[in-house]
Motif scaffolding. Sequence first.
Motif, PDB file in Angstrom:
ATOM      1  N   VAL A  29       6.712  35.805   2.773  1.00 26.77           N
ATOM      2  CA  VAL A  29       8.107  35.334   2.861  1.00 26.77           C
ATOM      3  C   VAL A  29       8.198  34.145   3.813  1.00 26.77           C
TER       4      VAL A  29
ATOM      5  N   THR B 187       5.323  42.096  -3.860  1.00 28.45           N
ATOM      6  CA  THR B 187       6.562  42.866  -4.011  1.00 28.45           C
ATOM      7  C   THR B 187       6.374  44.004  -5.006  1.00 28.45           C
TER       8      THR B 187
ATOM      9  N   LEU C 116       4.160  36.342  -3.849  1.00 25.21           N
ATOM     10  CA  LEU C 116       5.301  37.220  -3.558  1.00 25.21           C
ATOM     11  C   LEU C 116       5.544  38.214  -4.687  1.00 25.21           C
TER      12      LEU C 116
ATOM     13  N   SER D 128      -0.907  33.146   0.097  1.00 23.51           N
ATOM     14  CA  SER D 128       0.124  32.199  -0.349  1.00 23.51           C
ATOM     15  C   SER D 128      -0.396  30.776  -0.355  1.00 23.51           C
TER      16      SER D 128
ATOM     17  N   GLY E 222       3.655  40.989   2.516  1.00 26.66           N
ATOM     18  CA  GLY E 222       4.887  40.443   1.965  1.00 26.66           C
ATOM     19  C   GLY E 222       5.694  39.699   3.014  1.00 26.66           C
TER      20      GLY E 222
END
Length: 488
Positions: A406, A366, A362, A353, A402
């Motif tokens: 988040v 996902t 993400l 990220s 994930g």
Amino acid sequence: MTADKFNIFSFTGKMKILHLSWMVFFVTFVVWFNMAPLKQVIMGDMGLSLEEWKTLLILNVALTIPARVIIGALTDKYGPRLVYSSLLAICSVPCFLFAFASDFTQMAIARFALGFIGAGFVIGIRMVSEWFPPKELGTAEGIYGGWGNFGSAAAAFTLPTLAVVFGGDDGWRYAVAITGVLCVIFSVIYYTNVTDTPKGSTYFRPKNLGGMEVTSKGDFYFLLFMKTPMYLALALLNWKLSPNGVGMLSADVCTFIYVALFAIYCFDAYSNFKVNREIFVKPVAEQHRYQFKQVAVLNILYFATFGSELAVVSMLPAFFAETFELSMATAGLLAGMYAFMNLMSRPGGGIISDRFGRKKTLLILTAGLAGGYFTLSHIDANWPVWLAVLAVMACSFFVQSGEGAVFAVVPLIKRRLTGQIAGMTGAYGNVGAVTYLTIYSFVDASTFFLVISGTAAFGFIALLFMKEPSGAITEVNEDGTVELIHVG
């Protein structure tokens, strides 16, 4: 925030805060999961039935849903140093009560109270966000979450051995009590060795402790809508304890709890209205706004990631044993690879990220999550065991990466609300676990994995509506001056 170099081997400055934070989170997970590895000896010593044992497992997570919301709000108001230290010290009490309980009722009350320690996670999210700049935040939060989460696996590895070392029928009691001692020790260590912010930085607090601030009338109604599943999950737990479930509670008591949950929801809605009543009088200035849909999307994604992790960890050993006709010891070892991935995957999600962007990461993770569970739904006895384990580990990578991704976004939405946002998002993980495990009680494993895959696909669609955090968060100091916090 401090500008010193990110050095995982350092124990000074912001790195000291990170290491102490994941350590106390690690302790909370050791305590929260100190019962499961000792199942056989506890059931034998206390004469528990399988239904009573399952009831203890339910009670162990029941309070965690509201606790994460409450602890998140307290963290924003009073600071992570005080709240984390207090949580550890207070939760040592039910831990000791469980260790030396003399009957099932005492054990049940202690496990119910210990659900609160599962809220410790959200405190460190706010602490870490105060010390690390945006370009390092995903990495730091990933290490905090991943290494701390490993406490559940550490409990499984060490507590049975400790029980044997102590020996006798009370060996398990001393093993559990040791985890309570750890709570007390780390409560003191954390309180005396950390500060809420680096020297010279401001700790921004919410205007009111009674509810989450939103910045538009539409977002207020959206907030109430997103709170509903948390109450429904508690109602579902109540149903599991009713005569229609394990029968621990009478029909009258269950009816009272249903009515109480509805009353609390109404009070919660009113409290949030009091906090946000000004938005119904005049619009919030543009620079002070944030979009609640950002929070809602993260809630959905954590429902699918952490929710599925808790549910799958609970059923995977039995799934391997039944599918491949393995001993429970072998099946448990193979299934443990799913949880073991936490050490690398969750930090990995945060690192990716930081390097390649929050939303893009993400979306990829996902999609991989949905594909991973779709693949698991096709595992049967015809598969080689090694291939099934490989598929589980690959799926686990996307699940836990994930989770890291988040919480690489959570602290970038509204600084003074980080604890509350983390609390709500974290609670949705537990809502997911309750939902998935309830579904699993009615369907086979293949359908169970397909349902998780479907919710991940829904999360992917919701993610398309999330805006990439950028620019700056506007916060107001106590003297009225405005401060800009850059997030990307």
